[in-house]
Design an enzyme around this catalytic site. Structure first.
Site, PDB file in Angstrom:
ATOM      1  N   GLY A  11      50.237  42.600  52.076  1.00 56.05           N
ATOM      2  CA  GLY A  11      50.162  44.061  52.037  1.00 56.05           C
ATOM      3  C   GLY A  11      51.108  44.709  51.036  1.00 56.05           C
ATOM      4  O   GLY A  11      51.399  45.903  51.134  1.00 56.05           O
ATOM      5  N   SER A  12      51.557  43.932  50.052  1.00 51.09           N
ATOM      6  CA  SER A  12      52.489  44.543  49.074  1.00 51.09           C
ATOM      7  C   SER A  12      51.790  45.653  48.298  1.00 51.09           C
ATOM      8  O   SER A  12      52.399  46.690  48.006  1.00 51.09           O
ATOM      9  CB  SER A  12      53.038  43.477  48.126  1.00 51.09           C
ATOM     10  OG  SER A  12      52.040  42.994  47.259  1.00 51.09           O
ATOM     11  N   ILE A  87      32.239  43.319  51.587  1.00 47.30           N
ATOM     12  CA  ILE A  87      31.946  44.604  52.222  1.00 47.30           C
ATOM     13  C   ILE A  87      30.450  44.683  52.505  1.00 47.30           C
ATOM     14  O   ILE A  87      29.650  44.552  51.585  1.00 47.30           O
ATOM     15  CB  ILE A  87      32.382  45.771  51.310  1.00 47.30           C
ATOM     16  CG1 ILE A  87      33.872  45.654  50.981  1.00 47.30           C
ATOM     17  CG2 ILE A  87      32.077  47.114  51.974  1.00 47.30           C
ATOM     18  CD1 ILE A  87      34.798  45.678  52.199  1.00 47.30           C
ATOM     19  N   ASN A 101      38.416  48.150  44.488  1.00 41.84           N
ATOM     20  CA  ASN A 101      39.076  46.881  44.776  1.00 41.84           C
ATOM     21  C   ASN A 101      39.955  46.501  43.593  1.00 41.84           C
ATOM     22  O   ASN A 101      39.715  46.924  42.469  1.00 41.84           O
ATOM     23  CB  ASN A 101      38.024  45.785  45.004  1.00 41.84           C
ATOM     24  CG  ASN A 101      38.650  44.426  45.314  1.00 41.84           C
ATOM     25  OD1 ASN A 101      39.571  44.339  46.109  1.00 41.84           O
ATOM     26  ND2 ASN A 101      38.165  43.387  44.651  1.00 41.84           N
ATOM     27  N   HIS A 103      41.365  43.080  41.632  1.00 44.22           N
ATOM     28  CA  HIS A 103      41.182  41.627  41.533  1.00 44.22           C
ATOM     29  C   HIS A 103      42.249  41.082  40.580  1.00 44.22           C
ATOM     30  O   HIS A 103      42.461  41.665  39.505  1.00 44.22           O
ATOM     31  CB  HIS A 103      39.773  41.307  41.009  1.00 44.22           C
ATOM     32  CG  HIS A 103      39.495  39.849  40.951  1.00 44.22           C
ATOM     33  ND1 HIS A 103      39.274  39.078  42.070  1.00 44.22           N
ATOM     34  CD2 HIS A 103      39.448  39.004  39.891  1.00 44.22           C
ATOM     35  CE1 HIS A 103      39.098  37.817  41.696  1.00 44.22           C
ATOM     36  NE2 HIS A 103      39.188  37.748  40.391  1.00 44.22           N
ATOM     37  N   ASP A 144      33.119  41.300  43.364  1.00 50.46           N
ATOM     38  CA  ASP A 144      33.807  41.482  42.069  1.00 50.46           C
ATOM     39  C   ASP A 144      32.871  41.862  40.932  1.00 50.46           C
ATOM     40  O   ASP A 144      33.225  41.651  39.775  1.00 50.46           O
ATOM     41  CB  ASP A 144      34.555  40.181  41.680  1.00 50.46           C
ATOM     42  CG  ASP A 144      35.649  39.874  42.701  1.00 50.46           C
ATOM     43  OD1 ASP A 144      35.927  38.682  42.911  1.00 50.46           O
ATOM     44  OD2 ASP A 144      36.193  40.818  43.298  1.00 50.46           O
ATOM     45  N   GLU A 173      49.942  44.812  39.293  1.00 47.56           N
ATOM     46  CA  GLU A 173      49.262  45.477  40.419  1.00 47.56           C
ATOM     47  C   GLU A 173      50.108  46.627  40.936  1.00 47.56           C
ATOM     48  O   GLU A 173      49.663  47.760  41.099  1.00 47.56           O
ATOM     49  CB  GLU A 173      49.022  44.474  41.556  1.00 47.56           C
ATOM     50  CG  GLU A 173      48.033  43.401  41.206  1.00 47.56           C
ATOM     51  CD  GLU A 173      47.970  42.303  42.244  1.00 47.56           C
ATOM     52  OE1 GLU A 173      48.878  42.187  43.091  1.00 47.56           O
ATOM     53  OE2 GLU A 173      46.991  41.552  42.207  1.00 47.56           O
TER      54      GLU A 173
HETATM   55  C1  GRF Z   1      46.582  40.670  45.330  1.00 45.91           C
HETATM   56  O1  GRF Z   1      46.836  39.619  44.435  1.00 45.91           O
HETATM   57  C2  GRF Z   1      45.285  41.328  44.984  1.00 45.91           C
HETATM   58  O2  GRF Z   1      45.003  41.338  43.609  1.00 45.91           O
HETATM   59  C3  GRF Z   1      44.296  40.459  45.701  1.00 45.91           C
HETATM   60  O3  GRF Z   1      44.916  40.076  46.901  1.00 45.91           O
HETATM   61  C4  GRF Z   1      46.324  40.145  46.714  1.00 45.91           C
HETATM   62  C5  GRF Z   1      46.864  41.084  47.736  1.00 45.91           C
HETATM   63  O4  GRF Z   1      48.242  40.941  47.772  1.00 45.91           O
HETATM   64  N1  GRF Z   1      43.076  41.183  45.930  1.00 45.91           N
HETATM   65  P1  GRF Z   1      49.049  41.889  48.814  1.00 45.91           P
HETATM   66  O5  GRF Z   1      48.543  41.548  50.202  1.00 45.91           O
HETATM   67  O6  GRF Z   1      48.743  43.331  48.440  1.00 45.91           O
HETATM   68  O7  GRF Z   1      50.487  41.532  48.600  1.00 45.91           O
END
Ligand code: GRF
Length: 190
Positions: A11-12, A87, A101, A103, A144, A173
């Site tokens: 969940g980062s 989904i 989303n 990726h 995707d 991200e």
């Molecule tokens: C991330 O690498 C994202 O790109 C992928 O899943 C991971 C989620 O990481 N879809 P986090 O749970 O948000 O840390």
């Protein structure tokens, strides 16, 4: 606008998005939807006092089970942040162009079912790619393959491991996802 973040992992990304909108006058993360009772995302939601909806596989894939709950919570936009289930069409139809989303690779390469977590980074390294990165895209019925919204790249250096590459991708991200979510959500405010 009330956003629901769907997460399955640490969940980062969810945390960065929640923090980004804390105090925002019109956009709010109103719900964290999770499919794993032990996911880190649940602790993050609790820490930020964001309500949580724990979902079960069968009702979710039946399609409309949770749509009513999301509409009842007046959710206007859905962000997938490390959510590992496909989904269902019913949910996509209930939220047309309102599900995005992230990726951890430069789609259209290295996408699709099974391409998540370290598997993506292993494939990128095994292919000898010189760069990788993130793709933020709309979600449609195929893994995707929705229309791309934003991409950012990082270098893949000799000696990079799936872990070291994952780290570089996480930096991208956390740097870009919250802002891109805001840019996309605001298009629907007008
Ligand atoms: C991330 O690498 C994202 O790109 C992928 O899943 C991971 C989620 O990481 N879809 P986090 O749970 O948000 O840390």
């Amino acid at each position: 606008i009330r956003i629901a973040i769907f997460a399955s992992g640490t969940g980062s990304n969810a945390e960065k998005i929640i923090e980004h909108f804390t105090g925002h006058p019109r956009i709010k993360v109103a719900l964290v939807v999770c499919n794993k009772p032990d996911a880190g995302a649940l602790n993050i939601a609790a820490h930020h006092q964001v309500p949580v909806l724990l979902i079960e596989k069968e009702p979710f894939f039946r399609g409309d089970a949770y749509v009513a709950a999301l509409k009842q919570q007046e959710i206007g936009f859905i962000v997938l942040a490390g959510f590992l289930w496909k989904i269902p069409a019913a949910l996509i139809q209930a939220y047309p162009n309102r599900i995005i989303n992230i990726h951890p690779a430069l789609l259209p390469k290295y996408g699709g079912k099974g391409m998540y977590g370290r598997h993506v980074h292993e494939a990128v390294i095994a292919a000898g790619e010189k760069e990788s990165g993130i793709t933020i895209h709309y979600v449609n019925e195929h893994f995707d393959e929705g229309a791309p919204i934003f991409q950012a790249a990082c270098v893949v250096e000799p000696g990079d491991t799936p872990e070291s590459l994952a780290q570089k991708v996480h930096v991208l991200e956390h740097l870009h996802f919250p802002r891109v979510v805001e840019e996309v959500v605001r298009r629907y405010e007008e």
